[in-house]
Design an enzyme around this catalytic site. Structure first.
Site: not given
Ligand code: GCO
Ligand code: MG
Length: 412
Positions: A37, A147, A159, A220, A222, A246, A272, A293, A326, A349, A412
């Site tokens: 992404n 979530r 976010y 999340d 993030h 997360e 992730e 993840r 994504d 997810e 971010w």
């Molecule tokens: C999630 C992730 C996504 C990411 C995204 C960035 O937990 O699904 O944090 O929201 O922000 O995949 O490309």
């Molecule tokens: Mg995430």
């Protein structure tokens, strides 16, 4: 028998996707997701300029050897671009092998360990009222795990809030709010960790009061907190019995989770943006997390993620594969086959793709009573409609970024 052709297909129906299509000399087609992404074309170049010519003429049956060859012969190992490219080749080869065997991929991976995959969706709101409405909509869609992301008073855009989506993004697709947003420049968002830490427990308290103790709830972070802030949040969320917290700390510093773990029993999920099994060594060995993840798409494909999840199983750590929009339908299908087969599946997810995406990618998966199943067609169960894909050329898109009130860049 060998690989005759390797094509890299870029399409942007609701957002950008990169797909590798391998064709064997006897006409079997395999697909792999190579979508990264906001940096999509880097993987396209990696594949087109450096990998495709290495694949032509190779025996498509030797999946492990091809994985090791691509990983080791590059010398410059790991990293999201490399591992997404390797993943795409790997998944396409598994697709071919399963089609050649006349079986759905999960059968080749050991067969079904369960009837379906519990999946969680993304509810969000700027206010509790909006959030409750979003939770109700998700429950109406069948989701049995949710979530929760919330706006924070004083912050304009953060976010995971659906109402951040602009019409330039994914018009008309209510849940497809995940950035990157189309445009020549990334969008700036604002952040203040102290306000977030104060506000979030009040949101979970309100959600538990409204929806009761049973509903599995996730959140999340993030990557935005320091270790001690994450520990504080984990503790303050304990009364609300989260399924997981997360990415509470930045992905580069695995040791940070030692401190978090020492202070809270809130289950932790991370990974992730990790891309190899080696990123998890410390986390598994010291049992610092509860869920892995990583997605098939970003962590080197089925071959590597299966090994990683088997290592995790020794420590009672389960899968929680990344599945935002994504990850393309090809990547989602790979996740579903792997999740169905492994013993230590935790949760999947699942963000619903837009209608145009589902026309480009013809799929056999099912979604019933909050459970996903990849279907029983041979291979992954996904076909790419090349004509339909051709209607949607690549569109420049970026993930947003964060600045604090004084202008400092923040994760971010
Ligand atoms: C999630 C992730 C996504 C990411 C995204 C960035 O937990 O699904 O944090 O929201 O922000 O995949 O490309
Ligand atoms: Mg995430």
């Amino acid at each position: 028998m060998s690989i005759l052709a390797a094509d890299v297909i870029v399409t942007s129906p609701d957002r950008n996707f990169v797909t590798l299509k391998l064709t064997t000399t006897d006409g079997v087609i395999g697909l792999g997701d190579a979508t990264l992404n906001g940096r999509e074309l880097a993987v396209v170049s990696y594949l087109r300029d450096h990998v495709v010519q290495l694949l032509i003429g190779r025996d498509e049956r030797n999946i492990e050897d091809t994985w090791q060859f691509l990983y080791r012969s590059a010398y410059w190992r790991r990293g999201p671009v490399t591992m997404a490219a390797i993943a795409a080749v790997d998944v396409a080869l598994w697709d071919i092998k399963a089609k050649s065997a006349g079986m759905p991929l999960y059968q080749l991976l050991g067969g079904a360990s369960r009837e379906g995959l519990l999946a969680y969706g993304h509810a969000s709101g700027r206010t509790n009222a909006e959030l409750f409405e979003s939770i109700l909509e998700h429950r109406a869609q069948g989701f049995r795990a949710i979530r929760v992301q919330s706006g924070v008073p004083g912050l304009k855009a953060i976010y995971g809030i659906a109402s951040n989506a602009t019409s330039a993004g994914n018009a008309g697709v209510r849940y497809d709010h995940e950035p990157a947003q189309r445009g020549a420049q990334p969008v700036q968002e604002d952040w203040d960790t102290r306000s977030y830490l104060r506000h979030l427990p009040t949101v979970f308290e309100a959600v538990r009061n409204e929806f009761g103790p049973e509903l599995p709830l996730l959140h999340d972070g993030h990557h935005r907190m320091t270790p001690i802030q994450a520990a504080t949040l984990g503790k303050s969320l304990e009364p609300y019995d989260l399924f997981w917290l997360e990415d509470c700390t930045p992905a580069e510093n695995q040791e940070a989770l030692r401190l978090v773990r020492r202070h809270t029993t809130t289950p932790l999920a991370i990974g992730e943006i990790f891309n190899t099994v080696w990123d998890y060594q410390l986390l598994l060995r010291e049992q610092l997390i509860d869920y892995v993840r990583s997605s098939v798409t970003h962590a080197g494909g089925i071959t590597q993620l299966k090994k990683l999840l088997e290592s995790a199983a020794q420590y009672q750590i389960k899968s929680g594969m990344h599945g935002p929009t994504d990850i393309s339908p090809v990547g989602m299908a790979a996740a579903m086959h792997l999740g169905l087969a492994i013993h230590n599946f935790g949760i999947q997810e699942y963000m619903v793709h837009g209608a145009r995406t589902n026309e480009v990618f013809e799929q056999t998966f099912t979604w019933r009573d909050g459970m996903l199943h990849p279907g029983d067609a041979p291979g992954l169960g996904v076909d790419l409609n090349v004509d339909e894909a051709g209607k949607y050329p690549y569109a420049q898109a970026y993930l947003p970024y964060n600045r604090l009130a004084d202008g400092t860049m923040h994760d971010w």
